[in-house]
Write a protein that holds these residues in place. Structure first.
Motif, PDB file in Angstrom:
ATOM      1  N   ALA A  19       0.832  -1.209   0.000  1.00 55.44           N
ATOM      2  CA  ALA A  19       0.000   0.000   0.000  1.00 55.44           C
ATOM      3  C   ALA A  19       0.865   1.257   0.000  1.00 55.44           C
ATOM      4  O   ALA A  19       0.523   2.251  -0.653  1.00 55.44           O
ATOM      5  CB  ALA A  19      -0.925  -0.009   1.213  1.00 55.44           C
ATOM      6  N   ASP A  47      -7.273   7.431  -1.418  1.00 61.75           N
ATOM      7  CA  ASP A  47      -8.030   6.898  -0.277  1.00 61.75           C
ATOM      8  C   ASP A  47      -8.890   5.729  -0.734  1.00 61.75           C
ATOM      9  O   ASP A  47      -8.905   4.652  -0.112  1.00 61.75           O
ATOM     10  CB  ASP A  47      -8.954   7.981   0.307  1.00 61.75           C
ATOM     11  CG  ASP A  47      -8.221   9.138   0.956  1.00 61.75           C
ATOM     12  OD1 ASP A  47      -8.227   9.211   2.187  1.00 61.75           O
ATOM     13  OD2 ASP A  47      -7.656   9.965   0.227  1.00 61.75           O
ATOM     14  N   ILE A  50      -6.819   2.583  -1.954  1.00 65.02           N
ATOM     15  CA  ILE A  50      -6.173   1.815  -0.888  1.00 65.02           C
ATOM     16  C   ILE A  50      -7.209   1.038  -0.081  1.00 65.02           C
ATOM     17  O   ILE A  50      -6.965  -0.111   0.317  1.00 65.02           O
ATOM     18  CB  ILE A  50      -5.339   2.740   0.018  1.00 65.02           C
ATOM     19  CG1 ILE A  50      -4.202   3.382  -0.787  1.00 65.02           C
ATOM     20  CG2 ILE A  50      -4.767   1.962   1.207  1.00 65.02           C
ATOM     21  CD1 ILE A  50      -3.291   2.398  -1.495  1.00 65.02           C
ATOM     22  N   GLU A  51      -8.397   1.621   0.145  1.00 68.99           N
ATOM     23  CA  GLU A  51      -9.425   0.840   0.846  1.00 68.99           C
ATOM     24  C   GLU A  51      -9.849  -0.360   0.007  1.00 68.99           C
ATOM     25  O   GLU A  51     -10.029  -1.463   0.540  1.00 68.99           O
ATOM     26  CB  GLU A  51     -10.642   1.698   1.202  1.00 68.99           C
ATOM     27  CG  GLU A  51     -11.692   0.875   1.923  1.00 68.99           C
ATOM     28  CD  GLU A  51     -12.690   1.692   2.704  1.00 68.99           C
ATOM     29  OE1 GLU A  51     -13.853   1.270   2.771  1.00 68.99           O
ATOM     30  OE2 GLU A  51     -12.321   2.744   3.260  1.00 68.99           O
ATOM     31  N   PHE A  54      -7.187  -3.044   0.414  1.00 70.02           N
ATOM     32  CA  PHE A  54      -7.269  -3.772   1.682  1.00 70.02           C
ATOM     33  C   PHE A  54      -8.467  -4.721   1.697  1.00 70.02           C
ATOM     34  O   PHE A  54      -8.368  -5.867   2.155  1.00 70.02           O
ATOM     35  CB  PHE A  54      -7.367  -2.793   2.853  1.00 70.02           C
ATOM     36  CG  PHE A  54      -6.068  -2.120   3.213  1.00 70.02           C
ATOM     37  CD1 PHE A  54      -4.874  -2.819   3.209  1.00 70.02           C
ATOM     38  CD2 PHE A  54      -6.038  -0.788   3.582  1.00 70.02           C
ATOM     39  CE1 PHE A  54      -3.672  -2.210   3.554  1.00 70.02           C
ATOM     40  CE2 PHE A  54      -4.855  -0.157   3.930  1.00 70.02           C
ATOM     41  CZ  PHE A  54      -3.667  -0.868   3.909  1.00 70.02           C
ATOM     42  N   ARG A  55      -9.599  -4.259   1.195  1.00 72.99           N
ATOM     43  CA  ARG A  55     -10.787  -5.117   1.167  1.00 72.99           C
ATOM     44  C   ARG A  55     -10.543  -6.374   0.326  1.00 72.99           C
ATOM     45  O   ARG A  55     -10.933  -7.480   0.713  1.00 72.99           O
ATOM     46  CB  ARG A  55     -11.987  -4.331   0.621  1.00 72.99           C
ATOM     47  CG  ARG A  55     -12.595  -3.336   1.607  1.00 72.99           C
ATOM     48  CD  ARG A  55     -13.742  -2.555   0.982  1.00 72.99           C
ATOM     49  NE  ARG A  55     -14.353  -1.635   1.925  1.00 72.99           N
ATOM     50  CZ  ARG A  55     -15.350  -1.942   2.753  1.00 72.99           C
ATOM     51  NH1 ARG A  55     -15.871  -3.168   2.724  1.00 72.99           N
ATOM     52  NH2 ARG A  55     -15.853  -1.045   3.573  1.00 72.99           N
ATOM     53  N   GLY A  69     -15.199   0.167   6.731  1.00 74.41           N
ATOM     54  CA  GLY A  69     -14.196   1.052   6.155  1.00 74.41           C
ATOM     55  C   GLY A  69     -14.714   2.462   6.021  1.00 74.41           C
ATOM     56  O   GLY A  69     -15.918   2.686   5.859  1.00 74.41           O
ATOM     57  N   ILE A  87     -11.053  -0.286   8.814  1.00 72.88           N
ATOM     58  CA  ILE A  87     -10.015   0.229   7.920  1.00 72.88           C
ATOM     59  C   ILE A  87     -10.101   1.747   7.804  1.00 72.88           C
ATOM     60  O   ILE A  87     -11.179   2.298   7.565  1.00 72.88           O
ATOM     61  CB  ILE A  87     -10.166  -0.362   6.500  1.00 72.88           C
ATOM     62  CG1 ILE A  87     -10.148  -1.877   6.516  1.00 72.88           C
ATOM     63  CG2 ILE A  87      -9.078   0.174   5.574  1.00 72.88           C
ATOM     64  CD1 ILE A  87     -10.564  -2.475   5.180  1.00 72.88           C
ATOM     65  N   ASP A  88      -8.967   2.405   7.943  1.00 72.02           N
ATOM     66  CA  ASP A  88      -8.834   3.810   7.547  1.00 72.02           C
ATOM     67  C   ASP A  88      -7.668   3.865   6.566  1.00 72.02           C
ATOM     68  O   ASP A  88      -6.506   3.807   6.969  1.00 72.02           O
ATOM     69  CB  ASP A  88      -8.563   4.713   8.753  1.00 72.02           C
ATOM     70  CG  ASP A  88      -8.748   6.187   8.417  1.00 72.02           C
ATOM     71  OD1 ASP A  88      -8.745   6.530   7.216  1.00 72.02           O
ATOM     72  OD2 ASP A  88      -8.897   6.998   9.346  1.00 72.02           O
ATOM     73  N   PRO A  89      -7.945   3.939   5.265  1.00 78.21           N
ATOM     74  CA  PRO A  89      -6.870   3.818   4.275  1.00 78.21           C
ATOM     75  C   PRO A  89      -5.840   4.934   4.359  1.00 78.21           C
ATOM     76  O   PRO A  89      -4.638   4.683   4.285  1.00 78.21           O
ATOM     77  CB  PRO A  89      -7.616   3.846   2.938  1.00 78.21           C
ATOM     78  CG  PRO A  89      -8.926   4.509   3.239  1.00 78.21           C
ATOM     79  CD  PRO A  89      -9.273   4.111   4.644  1.00 78.21           C
ATOM     80  N   SER A 105      -1.984   5.066   7.796  1.00 76.29           N
ATOM     81  CA  SER A 105      -2.933   4.070   7.321  1.00 76.29           C
ATOM     82  C   SER A 105      -3.171   3.113   8.484  1.00 76.29           C
ATOM     83  O   SER A 105      -2.216   2.711   9.159  1.00 76.29           O
ATOM     84  CB  SER A 105      -2.354   3.329   6.113  1.00 76.29           C
ATOM     85  OG  SER A 105      -3.321   2.519   5.504  1.00 76.29           O
TER      86      SER A 105
END
Length: 259
Positions: A19, A47, A50-51, A54-55, A69, A87-89, A105
């Motif tokens: 990331a 933003d 990146i979320e 992660f997902r 998220g 999650i906080d991207p 992140s």
């Protein structure tokens, strides 16, 4: 560390480093910046990217997980069984856009509604703060000592700018009794300063993705993390969150409850 914690740590550490490359390369290419609720509440294409990243990784590797998220669909923590991810991207998007510094992140993981692991990644400095119940807190591979239980007068206090300007619940008096106020514009960075003893506490109105990871780490270092009025955080509510040494928490809470 349990086998489950070890597996999650190994996976999430790899995700953060990938990331990081995406974040830095994306900013270098140029950002698509939009307002969410106001001109001071920003979101960028990075933003969202990146979320999504992660997902996708969570769904590939831990398929039965529920996910909350900042930029995507919201899952229900209170009814979730098994793994629940918050999650906080990019935390501190304004800093990311304007300064390319002081942003983080963050990922928090719960198992059957109990804290399992928290991660705050200082992207620019490539420092991953992580840990959880029973394993302590680390910066990369170095374990952090618990901060000294100092009083308010002996430490700097991280605060929310608008709360300070409006003297929200007597906050200016709290600041006067501290060694000084600091405003960094990123909950993740603020939590890091408290975890490492650089600040005695941090106060702001936060959403779940702003405080979930930090609260897991702070409680693992015997810091107090509650609302101003002493209520426990439930991971799904927006709250006035205060993280501080136990001594400072008592002082700050009393001063802010007096008005």
């Amino acid at each position: 560390m349990t086998e489950q914690q070890k597996e999650i740590y190994q996976q999430v550490t790899k995700w953060f480093h990938e990331a990081r490359n995406r974040i830095l390369e994306g900013r270098a290419r140029g950002l698509d910046v939009q307002n969410k609720t106001s001109r001071l509440d920003l979101v960028t294409n990075i933003d969202k990217e990146i979320e999504r990243f992660f997902r996708e990784k969570i769904n590939e590797n831990f398929s039965d997980s529920a996910i909350l998220g900042e930029e995507g669909n919201k899952a229900d923590f209170k009814s979730s069984k098994g793994l629940f991810w918050v999650i906080d991207p990019i935390d501190g998007t304004m800093n990311f856009v304007k300064q390319a510094a002081d942003f983080a992140s963050m990922i928090a993981i719960y198992q059957d509604q109990k804290p399992l692991l928290g991660f705050i990644y200082d992207v620019i400095h490539d420092r991953l703060y992580w840990g959880g119940p029973g394993i302590g807190v680390y910066c990369n591979k170095e374990q952090l000592p618990a901060p000294k239980n100092i009083q308010l007068k002996d430490g700097l206090l991280g605060v929310n700018g608008p709360m300070m300007l409006t003297n929200y619940r007597n906050l200016q008096e709290v600041i006067r009794k501290s060694a000084g106020a600091r405003i960094y514009g990123s909950a993740g960075i603020e939590f890091i300063h408290v975890l490492t003893g650089q600040c005695v506490g941090y106060l702001s109105h936060l959403r779940p993705w702003d405080y979930a990871a930090g609260s897991i780490l702070a409680e693992s270092l015997n810091l107090s993390v509650k609302t101003i009025d002493g209520k426990l955080l439930d991971v799904v509510s927006s709250e006035d969150v205060l993280v501080a040494t136990k001594n400072a928490y008592i002082e700050i809470s009393a001063l802010m409850s007096a008005k």
